[in-house]
Design an enzyme around this catalytic site. Structure first.
Site, PDB file in Angstrom:
ATOM      1  N   GLU A 295     -11.929  -5.177  -4.857  1.00 56.65           N
ATOM      2  CA  GLU A 295     -12.502  -3.841  -4.623  1.00 56.65           C
ATOM      3  C   GLU A 295     -11.823  -2.750  -5.465  1.00 56.65           C
ATOM      4  OE1 GLU A 295     -11.923  -6.041  -1.949  1.00 56.65           O
ATOM      5  OE2 GLU A 295     -14.068  -6.473  -2.126  1.00 56.65           O
TER       6      GLU A 295
ATOM      7  N   LEU B  80      11.601 -20.218  -5.516  1.00 56.12           N
ATOM      8  CA  LEU B  80      10.508 -19.447  -4.909  1.00 56.12           C
ATOM      9  C   LEU B  80       9.247 -19.489  -5.785  1.00 56.12           C
ATOM     10  CD1 LEU B  80       9.808 -17.121  -2.737  1.00 56.12           C
ATOM     11  CD2 LEU B  80      10.290 -15.542  -4.622  1.00 56.12           C
TER      12      LEU B  80
ATOM     13  N   HIS C  47       2.534   3.531  -8.948  1.00 53.49           N
ATOM     14  CA  HIS C  47       2.390   2.103  -9.289  1.00 53.49           C
ATOM     15  C   HIS C  47       3.605   1.621 -10.083  1.00 53.49           C
ATOM     16  CE1 HIS C  47      -1.517   2.188  -7.598  1.00 53.49           C
ATOM     17  NE2 HIS C  47      -2.110   2.858  -8.573  1.00 53.49           N
TER      18      HIS C  47
ATOM     19  N   ASP D  48       0.830  -1.214   0.000  1.00 53.65           N
ATOM     20  CA  ASP D  48       0.000   0.000   0.000  1.00 53.65           C
ATOM     21  C   ASP D  48       0.863   1.264   0.000  1.00 53.65           C
ATOM     22  OD1 ASP D  48      -2.363   1.361  -0.059  1.00 53.65           O
ATOM     23  OD2 ASP D  48      -2.747   1.218   2.099  1.00 53.65           O
TER      24      ASP D  48
END
Ligand code: FPP
Length: 225
Positions: A60, A124, A29, A12
């Protein structure tokens, strides 16, 4: 040493990072995508870390302005295509969780292509949560079990979820103290770290310091010492 096997991150603060610098939100972003790469590479160099799940687009997030949503979709598509050689070089297997059927055919194709081309990698697992929400995941899992007439137990339910591995360490950047519908089942016993730093400022040093704190925690899983 006790290293988290599964790390999950709510990335965030991209928008605020950009706005703080007088830039458009989407710049944040773009910067955030660079940090995704750095943190993924760090984790891929630490074999004890088996899985890294990153919240890239929530169920959302469609409520955001159309242009920001479109930008995020394009960023994801470009990122996955550009990163494919890096995934392969670092033996990273890419997986998406969430309901990607809502994405454009083009993006769905890119996701499937990168999943398929990295399927043999056994280092990973980088799992991107895309059109993901825990409530949606839980309802889809319940429907799957119902359709297949499978008895609901904790094990069968866990297996029917998009992500079946418990989270050991959950980190949220950006200063808020909430889970925002992320891995609510899987994080039942996760250690939670909420940090103020905005995602584009998050570094491998921050992750190392959180892992060091994690190692000092006694995890009892409801039992006694
Ligand atoms: C939250 O920041 C971040 C998102 C909703 C998207 C996360 C996307 C990225 C980190 C970049 C793209 C990812 C990949 C894998 C290429 P916010 O916009 O809610 O920030 P704010 O709280 O400051 O508004």
């Amino acid at each position: 040493m006790n290293i988290p096997r599964h790390i999950a991150i709510v990335m965030d603060g991209n928008g605020r990072w950009a706005q703080n610098q007088g830039k458009k939100r989407v710049k944040g972003h773009e910067e955030g995508a660079k940090v995704v790469k750095t943190i993924t590479t760090y984790c891929s160099n630490h074999p004890e870390i088996e899985r890294l799940t990153l919240y890239a687009f929530s169920t959302e997030n469609w409520k955001r302005p159309r242009l920001e949503v479109e930008f995020l979709m394009k960023l994801l598509d470009d990122y996955l295509k550009k990163e494919l050689p890096v995934y392969l070089e670092n033996n990273v297997k890419f997986e998406a969780i969430g309901d990607i059927s809502a994405f454009s055919k083009k993006l769905q194709k890119t996701i499937a292509m990168v999943e398929q081309k990295t399927a043999h990698c056994n280092g990973l697992v980088q799992s991107l949560a895309l059109n993901y929400g825990s409530r949606d995941e839980i309802v889809r899992a319940a429907k799957k079990l119902q359709q297949q007439n499978i008895e609901i137990t904790q094990e069968s339910f866990n297996d029917a979820l998009d992500a079946s591995m418990d989270v050991d360490l959950l980190i949220r950047t950006g200063g808020d103290f909430r889970l925002s519908n992320f891995l609510m089942w899987q994080a039942a016993y996760a250690e939670l770290f909420f940090i103020k730093k905005l995602w584009p400022d998050f570094s491998t040093n921050d992750l190392e310091s959180i892992i060091a704190q994690f190692q000092g925690i006694e995890r009892r899983f409801g039992g006694l010492k």
